[in-house]
Structure formats: structure tokens, C-alpha cells
Write a protein that holds these residues in place. Sequence first.
Motif, short mmCIF file in Angstrom:
data_model
loop_
_atom_site.label_atom_id
_atom_site.label_comp_id
_atom_site.label_asym_id
_atom_site.label_seq_id
_atom_site.Cartn_x
_atom_site.Cartn_y
_atom_site.Cartn_z
N ILE A 3 0.85 -1.19 0.00
CA ILE A 3 0.00 0.00 0.00
C ILE A 3 0.89 1.24 0.00
CG2 ILE A 3 -1.53 1.34 1.50
CD1 ILE A 3 -2.95 -1.26 2.12
N ASN A 4 0.50 2.23 -0.78
CA ASN A 4 1.24 3.48 -0.85
C ASN A 4 0.82 4.38 0.33
OD1 ASN A 4 2.12 6.11 -1.36
ND2 ASN A 4 2.04 5.82 -3.58
N ARG A 5 1.67 4.40 1.34
CA ARG A 5 1.38 5.12 2.58
C ARG A 5 1.16 6.62 2.31
NH1 ARG A 5 4.76 7.81 5.78
NH2 ARG A 5 4.39 7.92 8.02
N GLU A 6 2.00 7.20 1.49
CA GLU A 6 1.89 8.64 1.21
C GLU A 6 0.55 8.98 0.56
OE1 GLU A 6 3.96 10.72 2.53
OE2 GLU A 6 5.05 8.96 3.25
N LYS A 7 0.12 8.09 -0.34
CA LYS A 7 -1.16 8.31 -1.03
C LYS A 7 -2.32 8.27 -0.02
CE LYS A 7 -4.05 5.93 -4.24
NZ LYS A 7 -4.26 4.54 -4.50
N LEU A 8 -2.25 7.33 0.90
CA LEU A 8 -3.29 7.22 1.93
C LEU A 8 -3.30 8.47 2.82
CD1 LEU A 8 -3.05 3.53 3.21
CD2 LEU A 8 -4.50 4.47 1.41
N MET A 9 -2.11 8.93 3.17
CA MET A 9 -2.02 10.11 4.03
C MET A 9 -2.60 11.34 3.32
SD MET A 9 1.58 9.60 6.04
CE MET A 9 1.26 10.75 7.37
N GLU A 10 -2.27 11.49 2.06
CA GLU A 10 -2.76 12.63 1.29
C GLU A 10 -4.28 12.58 1.16
OE1 GLU A 10 -2.70 16.05 0.17
OE2 GLU A 10 -0.75 15.22 0.71
N ALA A 11 -4.81 11.39 0.85
CA ALA A 11 -6.26 11.21 0.68
C ALA A 11 -7.00 11.52 1.99
CB ALA A 11 -6.57 9.79 0.23
N THR A 12 -6.42 11.07 3.10
CA THR A 12 -7.06 11.28 4.40
C THR A 12 -6.99 12.75 4.81
OG1 THR A 12 -6.42 9.04 5.04
CG2 THR A 12 -7.09 10.51 6.81
N LYS A 13 -5.85 13.35 4.62
CA LYS A 13 -5.64 14.76 5.00
C LYS A 13 -6.66 15.66 4.31
CE LYS A 13 -1.87 18.12 5.32
NZ LYS A 13 -0.47 18.39 4.97
N ARG A 14 -7.01 15.32 3.08
CA ARG A 14 -7.98 16.12 2.32
C ARG A 14 -9.39 16.07 2.92
NH1 ARG A 14 -5.42 14.07 -2.47
NH2 ARG A 14 -7.08 12.53 -2.68
N GLN A 15 -9.66 15.06 3.73
CA GLN A 15 -11.02 14.86 4.25
C GLN A 15 -11.31 15.66 5.52
OE1 GLN A 15 -13.07 12.75 2.52
NE2 GLN A 15 -11.43 12.11 1.17
N MET A 16 -10.30 16.32 6.09
CA MET A 16 -10.49 16.86 7.44
C MET A 16 -9.77 18.18 7.65
SD MET A 16 -8.04 14.07 9.41
CE MET A 16 -9.13 12.71 8.96
N PRO A 17 -10.20 18.93 8.68
CA PRO A 17 -9.48 20.16 9.02
C PRO A 17 -8.09 19.86 9.58
CG PRO A 17 -11.26 19.75 10.60
CD PRO A 17 -11.37 18.70 9.54
N ALA A 18 -7.23 20.86 9.57
CA ALA A 18 -5.84 20.68 9.99
C ALA A 18 -5.73 20.13 11.42
CB ALA A 18 -5.08 22.00 9.88
N SER A 19 -6.61 20.60 12.32
CA SER A 19 -6.52 20.15 13.72
C SER A 19 -6.78 18.65 13.83
CB SER A 19 -7.51 20.92 14.60
OG SER A 19 -8.83 20.68 14.15
N ARG A 20 -7.71 18.15 12.99
CA ARG A 20 -8.00 16.72 13.05
C ARG A 20 -6.86 15.92 12.41
NH1 ARG A 20 -11.19 14.64 16.80
NH2 ARG A 20 -11.32 12.41 16.44
N TRP A 21 -6.23 16.48 11.41
CA TRP A 21 -5.08 15.80 10.80
C TRP A 21 -3.95 15.68 11.83
CZ3 TRP A 21 -3.74 12.33 7.72
CH2 TRP A 21 -2.43 12.20 7.25
N GLU A 22 -3.77 16.72 12.65
CA GLU A 22 -2.76 16.65 13.72
C GLU A 22 -3.09 15.51 14.68
OE1 GLU A 22 0.08 18.34 13.85
OE2 GLU A 22 -0.48 19.28 11.96
N HIS A 23 -4.38 15.37 15.03
CA HIS A 23 -4.83 14.26 15.88
C HIS A 23 -4.48 12.93 15.21
CE1 HIS A 23 -7.56 11.38 17.85
NE2 HIS A 23 -8.08 11.15 16.65
N THR A 24 -4.76 12.82 13.92
CA THR A 24 -4.48 11.58 13.19
C THR A 24 -3.00 11.22 13.27
OG1 THR A 24 -6.35 11.92 11.69
CG2 THR A 24 -4.59 10.49 10.90
N LEU A 25 -2.14 12.20 13.09
CA LEU A 25 -0.69 11.94 13.15
C LEU A 25 -0.28 11.47 14.55
CD1 LEU A 25 0.73 14.93 11.06
CD2 LEU A 25 0.46 12.54 10.34
N ARG A 26 -0.92 12.02 15.58
CA ARG A 26 -0.62 11.57 16.95
C ARG A 26 -1.13 10.15 17.20
NH1 ARG A 26 -2.26 17.02 18.06
NH2 ARG A 26 -4.28 16.24 18.83
#
Length: 198
Positions: A3-26
Motif C-alpha cells: 500500500i502506498n502510505r503517502e497516497k493514503l495520508m494525502e487522501a485522508t488529510k484532504r477529508q479533514m481540518p488541519a486540527s484533526r489531521w494533527e490528531h491523526t498523526l498523533r
Amino acid sequence: MKINREKLMEATKRQMPASRWEHTLRVVEAATELAGRTGADPEKAEIAAILHDYCKFWPEEKQREWILRHRLPQDLLQYNKELWHAPVGAEAVREELGIDDEEVLNAIRSHTTGRPGMSLLEKVIFLADYIEPGRSFSGVEEVRRLAREDLDRAILKALDNTIVYLVERGFKVYPLTILTRNDFLDKIPQTLPKEESH
């Protein structure tokens, strides 16, 4: 699992506000750490953590439509919509991102309510979401401490905290959360206080 990890991260990041993306990374950070300590598959833990909130910020109507179209448990519609994004998310990443690993999908599906018979990966994602470093609500420190010793006890405590929180505020508790708690109670040896004789 190729699985292309970067592609998944990009696709997910597009679905949410920046604060939620920070939560996802944590959550990714917490899941990787828990997987390393417990022997869960580190790649699957990372992928499930990246995707766990994939559709949390989809409009309510869109999530409702997915629940109906994919024949997800209809009782979800009678409970808080905060629960919907987990089962909807599992279907969405299967359909939109081609994720077909059932263990990863189950970890996404059960990360809010849990379920009886959770796999190690499901436990890791459930807990990583609950204890990620940005969380600061009452009771989280105890769950963090328990997570260092025993995943099952940590999850039981997290479920207890959630149920108490909902009951104290007069909210309904989703039945699957109760069933999950009962399942963990059955698994964990209890030291219950002896009943007082009357």
C-alpha cells in the motif's frame, strides 16, 4: 500488504481540518508505539491509524446515506452521529482507497465502540485513538498508565469512562459499547468487593 502510505495520508488529510489531521498523526504515533510493544503488525497499525477518522467530517447526510446504502447496522441512526464515522469509514476506505484487509477494516470499524472479541490490532487502534498525546480529558492518564501494562484493562477503563460520561450527561449508550465492556469484564480476573451481609 502493498500500500502506498503517502497516497493514503494525502487522501485522508484532504477529508479533514488541519486540527484533526494533527490528531491523526498523533494516533499514528501512539499506534506505532503500542504495536511495537505488543507485537501487533506495525504496518497494519500505521495504516489503520492513518485511516481511522477518514470520513469523520463528512456531512451527516452523506454518512447516513452510506449507512443505508451499505446496510450497516440501522440502529446506528438512533444514536449519536459521532459513532457513524467508524463503520462508514471502513466501507469508505474499502471503496475509495482499495483497502481490503479485513483486520485493518475491523480496526477502523470498531475504534469508537469496540466490539466483543477484538483482535490485537483493533485494541491497539482503539487505545491509540483514546490515549494519543493531545488528549487531556479526565481519566486519560490512568488509561495511559494501564496501557503500558495491560491493553485489556486499559480498554475496560476507557469504556467505563465513556459510559459514565454519557450516563452523567443523560445520553444514550450504544449497545455495542456495553457488550464490549461485558466481554472485557469476562476476560479479566476481577477482584470484586465481597457483598456485605445484611
